[in-house]
Design a protein around this motif. Sequence first.
Motif, PDB file in Angstrom:
ATOM      1  N   GLU A 173       0.692  -1.345  -0.214  1.00  0.00           N
ATOM      2  CA  GLU A 173      -0.225   0.153  -0.290  1.00  0.00           C
ATOM      3  C   GLU A 173       0.966   1.267   0.155  1.00  0.00           C
ATOM      4  O   GLU A 173       1.942   1.217   0.725  1.00  0.00           O
ATOM      5  CB  GLU A 173      -0.931   0.194   1.153  1.00  0.00           C
ATOM      6  N   THR A 175       0.919   3.928   1.535  1.00  0.00           N
ATOM      7  CA  THR A 175       0.794   4.555   2.921  1.00  0.00           C
ATOM      8  C   THR A 175       2.165   4.535   3.651  1.00  0.00           C
ATOM      9  O   THR A 175       2.899   3.612   3.641  1.00  0.00           O
ATOM     10  CB  THR A 175      -0.428   4.316   3.781  1.00  0.00           C
ATOM     11  N   ARG A 176       2.357   5.708   4.340  1.00  0.00           N
ATOM     12  CA  ARG A 176       3.507   5.679   5.183  1.00  0.00           C
ATOM     13  C   ARG A 176       3.788   4.498   6.212  1.00  0.00           C
ATOM     14  O   ARG A 176       4.763   3.926   6.328  1.00  0.00           O
ATOM     15  CB  ARG A 176       3.527   6.916   6.055  1.00  0.00           C
ATOM     16  N   GLU A 177       2.651   4.012   6.791  1.00  0.00           N
ATOM     17  CA  GLU A 177       2.649   2.911   7.757  1.00  0.00           C
ATOM     18  C   GLU A 177       2.769   1.597   7.173  1.00  0.00           C
ATOM     19  O   GLU A 177       3.851   0.964   7.526  1.00  0.00           O
ATOM     20  CB  GLU A 177       1.133   2.889   8.289  1.00  0.00           C
ATOM     21  N   ALA A 178       2.061   1.297   5.922  1.00  0.00           N
ATOM     22  CA  ALA A 178       2.440  -0.021   5.222  1.00  0.00           C
ATOM     23  C   ALA A 178       4.073   0.046   4.555  1.00  0.00           C
ATOM     24  O   ALA A 178       4.534  -0.915   4.680  1.00  0.00           O
ATOM     25  CB  ALA A 178       1.469  -0.090   4.011  1.00  0.00           C
ATOM     26  N   GLU A 180       6.679   1.731   5.964  1.00  0.00           N
ATOM     27  CA  GLU A 180       7.510   1.521   6.789  1.00  0.00           C
ATOM     28  C   GLU A 180       7.726   0.151   7.351  1.00  0.00           C
ATOM     29  O   GLU A 180       8.568  -0.447   7.791  1.00  0.00           O
ATOM     30  CB  GLU A 180       7.171   2.448   8.240  1.00  0.00           C
ATOM     31  N   ALA A 181       6.529  -0.627   7.661  1.00  0.00           N
ATOM     32  CA  ALA A 181       6.241  -2.097   7.827  1.00  0.00           C
ATOM     33  C   ALA A 181       7.170  -2.925   7.051  1.00  0.00           C
ATOM     34  O   ALA A 181       7.947  -3.771   7.231  1.00  0.00           O
ATOM     35  CB  ALA A 181       4.805  -2.347   7.933  1.00  0.00           C
ATOM     36  N   GLU A 205       6.061  11.417   2.068  1.00  0.00           N
ATOM     37  CA  GLU A 205       5.521   9.833   1.593  1.00  0.00           C
ATOM     38  C   GLU A 205       6.420   8.777   1.801  1.00  0.00           C
ATOM     39  O   GLU A 205       6.120   7.823   1.901  1.00  0.00           O
ATOM     40  CB  GLU A 205       5.123  10.153   0.067  1.00  0.00           C
ATOM     41  N   PRO A 207       9.122   6.172   3.082  1.00  0.00           N
ATOM     42  CA  PRO A 207       9.451   5.389   4.569  1.00  0.00           C
ATOM     43  C   PRO A 207      11.044   5.835   4.979  1.00  0.00           C
ATOM     44  O   PRO A 207      11.892   6.216   3.993  1.00  0.00           O
ATOM     45  CB  PRO A 207       9.429   3.906   4.120  1.00  0.00           C
ATOM     46  N   ASP A 209      11.574   5.983   9.053  1.00  0.00           N
ATOM     47  CA  ASP A 209      11.891   5.506  10.190  1.00  0.00           C
ATOM     48  C   ASP A 209      12.416   4.045  10.623  1.00  0.00           C
ATOM     49  O   ASP A 209      13.059   3.765  11.488  1.00  0.00           O
ATOM     50  CB  ASP A 209      10.366   5.389  11.031  1.00  0.00           C
TER      51      ASP A 209
END
Length: 275
Positions: A173, A175-178, A180-181, A205, A207, A209
């Motif tokens: 996805e 998204t930043r969260e997806a 990063e994971a 936008e 990744p 972290d």
Amino acid sequence: MDAPWPTSATRFAGVIGWPVAHSLSPSMHNAAFRALGLDWAYLAFPIEPDHLEPAVRGLFHAGCSGLSVTIPHKQAVLACCDEVTPAVDAIGAANTLVPLGDGRVRGDNTDAEGFLRALDEAAPVDLDGQDVLMVGAGGAAKAIAFALATRGARLRVANRTRERAAALGEPVEFTREAMEAAAADCVMVVNATSLGMGTDEVPAELPLDALGPGTVAYDIVYRREPTPWLDAAAARGARTVDGLGMLLHQGAAAFAQWTGTEPPVDAMRAGLTAG
Ligand code: NAP
């Protein structure tokens, strides 16, 4: 007094694009010709998309010894190619045209080779069986996907337009969260979008972290100084690779085909950063 130059014996090569005035390729290739004492000149040719085929054919009939191809012509230029290399077949785009005589032209794509050479030079990493996250699925991303497949990497791709991501690897996805994971499981994260061009801010936008020691951050956006995303990744301990290295090595691979000569890579690098 210096001898008049160019003369009727001077050979010429160049880059075609629209627009093309921003290109760093003339300073890179002219530095190479000077370093080797070759009587060649490299020019920038702004060619409107509607005039592409007659312009390319005309340049080669006029004695052009080689062309680089940049946005937006990399796919359309295939119509001007009488033969193409396996890399072009796989990627679906050419960035290098080589004259074969009688106006005939071979299309090649040296972006994949340039991407890998710059990686091997700046941050060697064993990719065999390893996960790589690529953000972006445009023309350059296709060449990178081809390059990474030759190294046995498992490619995961996040792209704003999701369908394009799915064509190149396992989609993630956008998204930043997806991202990063996904990045947390990857040995390398590649920014193959134009995010970060012409800004001093880290693109929100991308990744970041999850990057740290043990990760390679590779930004193909090129500028004379590292991009803010690469700076931020380096501050987290990641090894970094910038887009100038890819630009240098794709150009060196083209230069070798046009001139039949070993490219003077150090002079080309100096030309890129000075021009
Ligand atoms: P392209 O075919 O136009 O693809 C652009 C990519 O960037 C697509 O994935 C696009 O997503 C994405 N993108 C653009 N704007 C975006 C935004 N605001 N938010 C999210 N995604 C965005 O261009 P390209 O030829 O692949 O070039 C991409 C970048 O690589 C450029 O900066 C170019 O200068 C650089 N490049 C460097 C080298 C080198 O040698 N270092 C070589 C080639 C290209 P969508 O699919 O959703 O539109």
